[in-house]
Design a protein around this motif. Structure first.
Motif, PDB file in Angstrom:
ATOM      1  N   PHE A  88      10.058  -4.903 -31.137  1.00 12.42           N
ATOM      2  CA  PHE A  88      10.557  -5.881 -30.169  1.00 12.42           C
ATOM      3  C   PHE A  88      11.934  -5.527 -29.616  1.00 12.42           C
ATOM      4  N   GLU A  89      12.239  -4.240 -29.580  1.00 16.94           N
ATOM      5  CA  GLU A  89      13.480  -3.795 -28.936  1.00 16.94           C
ATOM      6  C   GLU A  89      13.160  -3.417 -27.489  1.00 16.94           C
ATOM      7  N   GLU A  90      14.072  -3.778 -26.590  1.00 14.15           N
ATOM      8  CA  GLU A  90      13.903  -3.450 -25.176  1.00 14.15           C
ATOM      9  C   GLU A  90      14.503  -2.081 -24.886  1.00 14.15           C
ATOM     10  N   TRP A  91      13.752  -1.272 -24.160  1.00 14.56           N
ATOM     11  CA  TRP A  91      14.194   0.057 -23.765  1.00 14.56           C
ATOM     12  C   TRP A  91      14.114   0.185 -22.251  1.00 14.56           C
ATOM     13  N   GLU A  92      15.199   0.653 -21.649  1.00 14.95           N
ATOM     14  CA  GLU A  92      15.189   0.997 -20.239  1.00 14.95           C
ATOM     15  C   GLU A  92      14.683   2.427 -20.139  1.00 14.95           C
ATOM     16  N   THR A  93      13.717   2.667 -19.275  1.00 17.24           N
ATOM     17  CA  THR A  93      13.159   4.008 -19.120  1.00 17.24           C
ATOM     18  C   THR A  93      13.371   4.475 -17.686  1.00 17.24           C
ATOM     19  N   TYR A  94      13.652   5.763 -17.538  1.00 19.34           N
ATOM     20  CA  TYR A  94      13.784   6.326 -16.200  1.00 19.34           C
ATOM     21  C   TYR A  94      13.507   7.822 -16.240  1.00 19.34           C
ATOM     22  N   ALA A  95      13.142   8.362 -15.085  1.00 20.37           N
ATOM     23  CA  ALA A  95      12.842   9.786 -14.958  1.00 20.37           C
ATOM     24  C   ALA A  95      14.115  10.567 -14.683  1.00 20.37           C
ATOM     25  N   ARG A 124      16.713   4.300 -23.029  1.00 20.42           N
ATOM     26  CA  ARG A 124      17.998   3.763 -23.487  1.00 20.42           C
ATOM     27  C   ARG A 124      17.755   2.360 -24.020  1.00 20.42           C
ATOM     28  N   CYS A 125      18.159   2.131 -25.272  1.00 17.40           N
ATOM     29  CA  CYS A 125      17.905   0.856 -25.925  1.00 17.40           C
ATOM     30  C   CYS A 125      18.864  -0.207 -25.387  1.00 17.40           C
ATOM     31  N   ARG A 126      18.300  -1.277 -24.831  1.00 13.12           N
ATOM     32  CA  ARG A 126      19.120  -2.363 -24.276  1.00 13.12           C
ATOM     33  C   ARG A 126      19.482  -3.401 -25.323  1.00 13.12           C
ATOM     34  N   THR A 127      18.644  -3.583 -26.335  1.00 19.87           N
ATOM     35  CA  THR A 127      18.927  -4.606 -27.334  1.00 19.87           C
ATOM     36  C   THR A 127      19.891  -4.121 -28.408  1.00 19.87           C
ATOM     37  N   ARG A 135      22.232   2.491 -30.561  1.00 13.76           N
ATOM     38  CA  ARG A 135      21.185   3.504 -30.766  1.00 13.76           C
ATOM     39  C   ARG A 135      21.348   4.595 -29.727  1.00 13.76           C
ATOM     40  N   ARG A 136      21.194   5.815 -30.173  1.00 10.37           N
ATOM     41  CA  ARG A 136      21.312   6.941 -29.248  1.00 10.37           C
ATOM     42  C   ARG A 136      20.136   6.946 -28.278  1.00 10.37           C
ATOM     43  N   PRO A 137      20.394   7.315 -27.024  1.00  9.51           N
ATOM     44  CA  PRO A 137      19.283   7.438 -26.073  1.00  9.51           C
ATOM     45  C   PRO A 137      18.285   8.488 -26.568  1.00  9.51           C
ATOM     46  N   ARG A 138      17.063   8.331 -26.138  1.00 11.86           N
ATOM     47  CA  ARG A 138      16.001   9.250 -26.526  1.00 11.86           C
ATOM     48  C   ARG A 138      15.427   9.873 -25.263  1.00 11.86           C
TER      49      ARG A 138
END
Length: 77
Positions: free
Chosen positions: A10-17, A33-36, A40-43
């Protein structure tokens, strides 16, 4: 353009290309990128194809497909 997904914890992640780490068009990457939990390091995960293909995955792919890519993603170096 970015999109927000929710993982199984239930963690929100922003995703982009994005382009690859050297700015070349292929292979493209999808960044998470974890919004909640901003600590946390970006993945990131590489996808076959160029940035246009990666953008289509982010914009048109199912949430489940993106969560599966998130599971395969490694931390940004």
């Amino acid at each position: 353009m970015s999109r927000v997904i929710v993982d199984e914890d239930f963690e929100e992640w922003e995703t982009y290309a994005s382009t690859n780490r050297y700015g070349l068009p292929e292979p493209a990457r999808i960044v998470f990128r974890c919004r909640t939990n901003p600590r946390r390091r970006p993945r990131v995960v590489e996808v076959e194809g160029d940035r246009t293909y990666a953008e289509k995955l982010v914009n048109n792919g199912s949430g489940g497909d993106l969560v599966a890519l998130l599971r395969d993603a490694g931390e940004v170096e």
